[in-house]
Design a protein around this motif. Structure first.
Motif, mmCIF file in Angstrom:
data_model
loop_
_atom_site.group_PDB
_atom_site.id
_atom_site.type_symbol
_atom_site.label_atom_id
_atom_site.label_comp_id
_atom_site.label_asym_id
_atom_site.label_seq_id
_atom_site.Cartn_x
_atom_site.Cartn_y
_atom_site.Cartn_z
ATOM 1 N N TYR A 63 36.559 41.889 49.732
ATOM 2 C CA TYR A 63 35.194 41.999 50.255
ATOM 3 C C TYR A 63 34.230 41.532 49.164
ATOM 4 O O TYR A 63 34.115 42.183 48.128
ATOM 5 N N MET A 64 33.568 40.413 49.392
ATOM 6 C CA MET A 64 32.608 39.874 48.420
ATOM 7 C C MET A 64 33.256 39.668 47.049
ATOM 8 O O MET A 64 32.633 39.874 46.010
ATOM 9 N N GLY A 65 34.518 39.260 47.045
ATOM 10 C CA GLY A 65 35.219 39.016 45.792
ATOM 11 C C GLY A 65 35.714 40.262 45.093
ATOM 12 O O GLY A 65 36.173 40.188 43.947
ATOM 13 N N ARG A 66 35.645 41.404 45.763
ATOM 14 C CA ARG A 66 35.986 42.686 45.139
ATOM 15 C C ARG A 66 36.908 43.509 46.047
ATOM 16 O O ARG A 66 37.109 43.201 47.223
ATOM 17 N N VAL A 67 37.444 44.585 45.485
ATOM 18 C CA VAL A 67 38.161 45.595 46.270
ATOM 19 C C VAL A 67 37.127 46.325 47.129
ATOM 20 O O VAL A 67 36.045 46.670 46.635
ATOM 21 N N PRO A 68 37.406 46.569 48.415
ATOM 22 C CA PRO A 68 36.424 47.251 49.263
ATOM 23 C C PRO A 68 35.964 48.586 48.674
ATOM 24 O O PRO A 68 36.773 49.431 48.302
ATOM 25 N N ALA A 69 34.643 48.767 48.586
ATOM 26 C CA ALA A 69 34.093 49.998 48.017
ATOM 27 C C ALA A 69 34.518 51.226 48.811
ATOM 28 O O ALA A 69 34.629 52.328 48.253
ATOM 29 N N LEU A 70 34.794 51.043 50.090
ATOM 30 C CA LEU A 70 35.227 52.141 50.951
ATOM 31 C C LEU A 70 36.474 52.832 50.405
ATOM 32 O O LEU A 70 36.690 54.027 50.651
ATOM 33 N N ASN A 93 40.022 32.651 52.872
ATOM 34 C CA ASN A 93 40.020 31.224 52.536
ATOM 35 C C ASN A 93 38.793 30.798 51.716
ATOM 36 O O ASN A 93 38.554 29.611 51.514
ATOM 37 N N ARG A 94 38.016 31.779 51.224
ATOM 38 C CA ARG A 94 36.890 31.431 50.351
ATOM 39 C C ARG A 94 37.386 31.536 48.908
ATOM 40 O O ARG A 94 37.926 30.584 48.382
ATOM 41 N N VAL A 95 37.206 32.676 48.258
ATOM 42 C CA VAL A 95 37.733 32.941 46.923
ATOM 43 C C VAL A 95 38.072 34.426 46.834
ATOM 44 O O VAL A 95 37.466 35.239 47.524
ATOM 45 N N TYR A 96 39.037 34.767 45.974
ATOM 46 C CA TYR A 96 39.316 36.190 45.780
ATOM 47 C C TYR A 96 38.739 36.694 44.466
ATOM 48 O O TYR A 96 38.795 37.891 44.168
ATOM 49 N N GLU A 97 38.149 35.792 43.685
ATOM 50 C CA GLU A 97 37.441 36.135 42.457
ATOM 51 C C GLU A 97 38.201 37.165 41.628
ATOM 52 O O GLU A 97 39.301 36.904 41.173
ATOM 53 N N ASP A 98 37.642 38.366 41.452
ATOM 54 C CA ASP A 98 38.250 39.354 40.557
ATOM 55 C C ASP A 98 38.918 40.505 41.300
ATOM 56 O O ASP A 98 39.272 41.510 40.690
ATOM 57 N N ALA A 99 39.084 40.361 42.611
ATOM 58 C CA ALA A 99 39.617 41.470 43.408
ATOM 59 C C ALA A 99 41.025 41.873 42.974
ATOM 60 O O ALA A 99 41.339 43.060 42.893
ATOM 61 N N LEU A 100 41.876 40.897 42.676
ATOM 62 C CA LEU A 100 43.252 41.222 42.291
ATOM 63 C C LEU A 100 43.280 41.907 40.939
ATOM 64 O O LEU A 100 43.996 42.900 40.742
ATOM 65 N N LEU A 101 42.494 41.406 40.004
ATOM 66 C CA LEU A 101 42.411 42.045 38.685
ATOM 67 C C LEU A 101 41.843 43.456 38.814
ATOM 68 O O LEU A 101 42.346 44.394 38.177
ATOM 69 N N GLU A 102 40.819 43.611 39.639
ATOM 70 C CA GLU A 102 40.209 44.926 39.822
ATOM 71 C C GLU A 102 41.213 45.927 40.390
ATOM 72 O O GLU A 102 41.305 47.067 39.920
ATOM 73 N N LEU A 103 41.986 45.491 41.387
ATOM 74 C CA LEU A 103 42.988 46.376 41.982
ATOM 75 C C LEU A 103 44.027 46.783 40.940
ATOM 76 O O LEU A 103 44.407 47.955 40.841
#
Length: 266
Positions: A63-70, A93-103
């Motif tokens: 979500y917006m390049g991040r892990v969902p805040a929910l 299909n946009r970008v995953y930015e830092d979501a994987l690192l954040e998780l």
């Protein structure tokens, strides 16, 4: 190392993350497996603690390049004991930015050790008939790659004596994280006369934003714009009305039509 049990955890309002995680599990082909679907609000009230001879495979949408805040509250109460974890994010299909690192960072703080990570593509929540974004993904090729990834995970676990031997794994991303985990607060759902008040929309909503008594009533403060209620309406009575979500759908369709492929980190 030998794993006593594989624990699958996913947040998957429209089913794309579930499909990817399930395919990875098939590739691993564990003897014992448990499944926790944290899409359901009640499941997010239950803590999870795993021993070091278990394997956690967790998947969340981007979500917006991040892990969902929910998911912050639930992720804050789970606990590992040097437990190996496979982190998976699914993006439109946009970008995953830092979501994987954040998780991976979140789970490391909770006592887990990341042994593998991956970013897969799923049909975007804002995808429509007129603006298809990664339509029907994960497709057959994606699923095949997810199963292959699962096999490679199994091979890796057999080759190491403990998850601590995996210190050379590099997950892409930057600190501080880019993007904003806060979601839009917007009234974007149109409900047509085709609605028969069947209640499916309320049942599939992961945050209780849709009234079970009046389907056109949506709590925009709770809504996470996942569009599960739109995509799973059996009467096709729900759609995205003109506005910021519709505009975003058009932008994504225009700018991100080129197919992206899954990425693995082992």
């Amino acid at each position: 190392m030998k794993t006593e049990s594989v624990n699958l955890v996913y947040f998957s309002p429209t089913g794309t993350t579930k499909a990817v995680i399930s395919a990875i599990a098939r590739g691993i082909n564990p003897e014992r497996m448990t499944i926790t679907d944290i899409t359901k609000p009640d499941e997010r009230k239950k803590p999870l603690e795993l021993k070091n001879d278990h394997l956690l495979i967790i998947g969340v949408p981007v979500y917006m390049g991040r892990v969902p805040a929910l998911l912050s509250e639930w992720l804050g109460i789970i606990k590992g004991n040097n437990t190996p974890v496979v982190c998976v994010v699914v993006y439109g299909n946009r970008v995953y930015e830092d979501a994987l690192l954040e998780l991976s960072d979140i789970l490391t703080e909770r006592g887990f050790i990341t042994v593998a990570g991956a970013a897969f593509i799923g049909e975007h929540s804002f995808s429509t008939k007129s603006t298809p974004i990664a339509k029907d993904r994960p497709d057959k090729d994606d699923i095949s790659k997810a199963e292959f990834f699962g096999k490679k995970i199994q091979e890796k676990l057999k080759a190491i004596s403990s998850p601590e031997k995996n210190s050379n794994l590099i997950i892409p991303g930057t600190h501080p994280y880019r993007g904003d985990s806060k979601l839009w607060i917007t009234d974007f759902i149109e409900v047509s006369d085709a609605c028969i008040q069947c209640g499916v929309c309320a049942d599939v909503c992961p945050c209780g934003a849709v009234s079970p008594d009046k389907s056109s009533s949506v709590d925009i403060e709770k809504c996470i714009t996942c569009c599960a209620c739109i995509k799973k309406c059996p009467e096709h009575a729900r759609s995205i009305k003109p506005g910021m979500v519709s505009d975003a759908s058009n932008r994504l369709f225009t700018l991100y039509s080129q197919r992206k492929e899954p990425e693995y980190f082992l």
